[in-house]
Scaffold this motif. Structure first.
Motif, PDB file in Angstrom:
ATOM      1  N   UNK A   1      54.512 -56.842 -51.462  1.00  0.00           N
ATOM      2  CA  UNK A   1      53.819 -58.240 -51.765  1.00  0.00           C
ATOM      3  C   UNK A   1      55.216 -58.790 -52.490  1.00  0.00           C
ATOM      4  N   UNK A   2      55.496 -59.774 -52.992  1.00  0.00           N
ATOM      5  CA  UNK A   2      56.126 -60.468 -53.673  1.00  0.00           C
ATOM      6  C   UNK A   2      56.116 -60.265 -55.453  1.00  0.00           C
ATOM      7  N   UNK A   3      56.777 -61.104 -56.062  1.00  0.00           N
ATOM      8  CA  UNK A   3      56.745 -60.766 -57.860  1.00  0.00           C
ATOM      9  C   UNK A   3      56.842 -62.463 -58.318  1.00  0.00           C
ATOM     10  N   UNK A   4      55.797 -62.823 -57.260  1.00  0.00           N
ATOM     11  CA  UNK A   4      55.945 -64.417 -57.665  1.00  0.00           C
ATOM     12  C   UNK A   4      54.664 -64.757 -59.081  1.00  0.00           C
ATOM     13  N   UNK A   5      54.422 -63.372 -59.572  1.00  0.00           N
ATOM     14  CA  UNK A   5      52.910 -63.218 -60.540  1.00  0.00           C
ATOM     15  C   UNK A   5      53.486 -62.903 -61.608  1.00  0.00           C
ATOM     16  N   UNK A   6      54.848 -62.226 -61.262  1.00  0.00           N
ATOM     17  CA  UNK A   6      55.811 -61.479 -62.983  1.00  0.00           C
ATOM     18  C   UNK A   6      56.350 -62.620 -63.460  1.00  0.00           C
ATOM     19  N   UNK A   7      55.719 -63.003 -64.795  1.00  0.00           N
ATOM     20  CA  UNK A   7      56.791 -64.053 -65.350  1.00  0.00           C
ATOM     21  C   UNK A   7      58.233 -63.034 -65.981  1.00  0.00           C
ATOM     22  N   UNK A   8      58.398 -62.025 -65.959  1.00  0.00           N
ATOM     23  CA  UNK A   8      59.932 -61.882 -66.309  1.00  0.00           C
ATOM     24  C   UNK A   8      60.654 -61.738 -65.045  1.00  0.00           C
ATOM     25  N   UNK A   9      60.655 -61.111 -64.052  1.00  0.00           N
ATOM     26  CA  UNK A   9      60.958 -61.456 -62.460  1.00  0.00           C
ATOM     27  C   UNK A   9      61.008 -62.326 -62.122  1.00  0.00           C
ATOM     28  N   UNK A  10      60.021 -63.460 -62.077  1.00  0.00           N
ATOM     29  CA  UNK A  10      60.881 -64.757 -61.946  1.00  0.00           C
ATOM     30  C   UNK A  10      61.996 -64.883 -62.926  1.00  0.00           C
TER      31      UNK A  10
ATOM     32  N   UNK B   1      62.130 -71.767 -61.092  1.00  0.00           N
ATOM     33  CA  UNK B   1      60.492 -71.613 -60.768  1.00  0.00           C
ATOM     34  C   UNK B   1      59.415 -70.561 -61.764  1.00  0.00           C
ATOM     35  N   UNK B   2      60.535 -70.338 -62.771  1.00  0.00           N
ATOM     36  CA  UNK B   2      59.733 -69.564 -64.162  1.00  0.00           C
ATOM     37  C   UNK B   2      58.206 -70.319 -64.838  1.00  0.00           C
ATOM     38  N   UNK B   3      58.227 -71.753 -64.584  1.00  0.00           N
ATOM     39  CA  UNK B   3      57.315 -72.019 -65.052  1.00  0.00           C
ATOM     40  C   UNK B   3      56.278 -72.607 -64.287  1.00  0.00           C
ATOM     41  N   UNK B   4      56.220 -72.201 -63.085  1.00  0.00           N
ATOM     42  CA  UNK B   4      55.301 -72.909 -61.921  1.00  0.00           C
ATOM     43  C   UNK B   4      54.637 -70.868 -62.111  1.00  0.00           C
ATOM     44  N   UNK B   5      54.882 -70.349 -62.352  1.00  0.00           N
ATOM     45  CA  UNK B   5      53.913 -69.072 -62.925  1.00  0.00           C
ATOM     46  C   UNK B   5      52.459 -69.485 -63.134  1.00  0.00           C
ATOM     47  N   UNK B   6      51.648 -69.763 -62.311  1.00  0.00           N
ATOM     48  CA  UNK B   6      49.581 -69.948 -63.093  1.00  0.00           C
ATOM     49  C   UNK B   6      49.463 -68.454 -63.390  1.00  0.00           C
TER      50      UNK B   6
END
Length: 580
Positions: free
Chosen positions: A284-293, A300-305
């Motif tokens: 899968x993706x890395x959108x749940x990882x704030x550092x990678x974002x 869009x790093x601030x969009x991680x819930x």
């Protein structure tokens, strides 16, 4: 975002803590680069200003590999020809294809089940399209895809697109046969014809339907994953859940082939999976990882819930996976994709529109009460336009006749076989507006002033400026010419008959789905190093495949990611690896 979450704004504005060698807590103490005072002179606030040279030398937390465990700590070794990591659509298709083409495969996953996200699966030249009378082949739609590649600025690896276009028909027909045998129908989402022609959407998105679901596009993908799970088991494969991949083993001091992966099972024990012929990552993706974002998709790093990173997450907003496969690949020498930043996927369905992929065909206003785009666009393009407005806020206003401007209103999941939900009538749409008022999704007023005042209380719109904008817009509608943005005449819809309705929305985690891309990947799904050479024995499929999208995911080819990286590529890879 929680207090402990990496804050990209503070990182991008300023920089490393003086003398500490850490950036907003993102780096590990034993692995930090040179200190800030070494990289640049100290600023007046005691913090060192960031420089391009210092940024290049940063070591991020996700770039630091874990210490390999001693062999004595490994409680079990499982060997097979192929090891697949991940139980989403791409991992399940890869395993099913290997087994279906005569190979041997073991699949394990950090989650507790087979998972699906979305529901549209785009393919070209399929038996379903022929059955429904669509002339949709690589030849007939080449111009459409050339246009889409141009929209992406040719920043992706277009070899992957054309491989998908040319081979997706075979892959989808294979899936269709499997679904048919399981008692399910493969159907197509309705195409959309834009009056301007710019945002027309072809009939390529395949959905799956059975009597236990209501909406093929939203509900049909779990039918696919459950069916593939059973197919794998029926064909001699093995699936283990609650087992998380920790790191890959690459022989010859990280220079040879990748031969195994070390994982932890539900009991916390270490298990080694050895792949004699290959390891396939589908994590899968890395959108749940704030550092990678923050590094790879900073806008869009601030969009991680806060809840992102759940391995069992299905169709949720605010980010998905924590980037396990991307990290493991980096640790064994994989290169990051050439295209930066990685492409975000924003799902913007905020306002009433006659088609699920279309933008609101009336007027959109920002917090200053001004129009900011030609509204004749797709919902997703409009969402990206909203991201540049003050506080990312947007407002729509429409009148009582709006529901009757269209004979029927389509929704996500309407399909060419009329299975599940079907388009609603104008009367039904008008009733939805009233229901939305009751549910406080919409506001309502007898006058435009009342609606604008209600929107101001919700989101702070400038009432007087918005009223002046609507007056100008109505004058242009009456004259038959939008003098500001030149909307097409079919969508010059007046706002004049009360009562009136409005809606306020703000772009944020609630519209952020995921991010696409990651490790540099060949068209044959091989993971590549910085010299673009394949790392022997290592493959990846699904959303983590690098350079598949150049700017962002625009949904104008609905279901492209599922159809391309999650079905076609793993299917073709399975054939290729088994010599078929």
């Amino acid at each position: 975002m929680g207090a402990a979450t990496f804050n990209r704004r503070s990182f991008l504005k300023g920089a490393l803590m003086a003398g500490a060698g850490v950036a907003s807590g993102a780096m590990l103490s034993g692995c930090a680069p040179q200190s800030a005072s070494d990289a640049a002179g100290s600023g007046s606030d005691g913090a060192a200003p960031m420089t391009a040279d210092a940024y290049e030398k940063l070591t991020w937390s996700f770039e630091v590999p874990p210490e390999p465990v001693d062999e004595s700590q490994i409680t079990q070794t499982i060997a097979d020809d192929f090891i697949v990591i991940g139980s989403g659509v791409s991992g399940l298709v890869a395993a099913a294809s290997i087994l279906g083409h005569g190979g041997s495969c073991t699949l394990f996953s950090a989650g507790t089940k087979a998972v699906s996200r979305g529901g549209s699966n785009h393919a070209v030249g399929t038996k379903t399209q022929k059955r429904l009378g669509l002339d949709y082949t690589p030849d007939t739609v080449a111009a459409h895809f050339n246009n889409e590649i141009a929209r992406q600025g040719y920043r992706m690896d277009s070899r992957k697109w054309w491989k998908w276009i040319n081979q997706s028909g075979e892959a989808m027909d294979w899936i269709t046969d499997i679904m048919d045998k399981a008692g399910y129908t493969t159907t197509l989402e309705l195409p959309f014809k834009d009056p301007n022609g710019t945002f027309s959407i072809p009939g390529g998105a395949h959905n799956f339907y059975g009597p236990e679901i209501q909406n093929s596009a939203n509900d049909g993908e779990p039918l696919l994953t459950a069916t593939l799970e059973q197919y794998i088991l029926d064909n001699g494969g093995s699936i283990t859940y609650n087992t998380k991949a920790e790191y890959l083993i690459r022989e010859n001091d990280n220079t040879g082939r990748v031969s195994a992966v070390v994982a932890t099972n539900a009991d916390g024990d270490y298990v080694k999976y050895e792949g004699a012929k290959g390891i396939i990552m589908a994590t899968g993706d890395f959108s749940g990882n704030p550092d990678m974002m923050a590094k790879y998709c900073s806008a869009f790093a601030d969009y991680v819930a806060d809840g992102a990173g759940d391995y069992d997450a299905e169709f949720q907003f605010g980010g998905l996976m924590p980037g396990d496969g991307q990290k493991m690949g980096l640790w064994v020498g994989a290169a990051w994709q050439n295209t930066t930043p990685s492409a975000p996927m924003i799902g913007w369905y905020g306002f009433p529109a006659p088609c699920s992929d279309q933008n609101h065909p009336g007027i959109l206003l920002n917090v200053e009460g001004e129009r900011f785009i030609n509204e004749d666009t797709s919902s997703v393009y409009a969402g990206y336009a909203v991201s540049g407005q003050t506080e990312k806020k947007v407002f729509a206003v429409w009148d009582s006749d709006f529901a009757y401007r269209f004979d029927t209103w389509e929704a996500l999941g309407n399909n060419m076989d009329n299975l599940g939900i079907t388009p609603v009538t104008a009367d039904e749409k008008a009733a939805e507006f009233e229901a939305g008022v009751e549910e406080k999704t919409y506001v309502k007023g007898e006058t435009i002033d009342e609606v604008l005042q209600a929107l101001a209380e919700q989101g702070g719109i400038d009432v007087e400026a918005a009223k002046a904008t609507i007056i100008r817009y109505n004058d242009d509608v009456a004259a038959g010419n939008d003098t500001q943005y030149h909307k097409c005449k079919e969508y010059l819809i007046p706002i004049e008959k009360g009562p009136f309705y409005g809606q306020y929305n703000q772009l944020g985690p609630a519209q952020f789905l995921c991010v696409l891309g990651g490790l540099r990947t060949s068209p044959d799904c091989e993971v590549l190093d910085e010299a673009n050479k394949p790392i022997e024995g290592l493959y990846n499929v699904g959303s983590m495949m690098g350079d598949t999208f150049g700017t962002f995911y625009n949904f104008r080819v609905p279901g492209q990611n599922l159809g391309m990286t999650c079905i076609t590529f793993p299917y073709v890879l399975g054939k290729q690896l088994t010599g078929n």
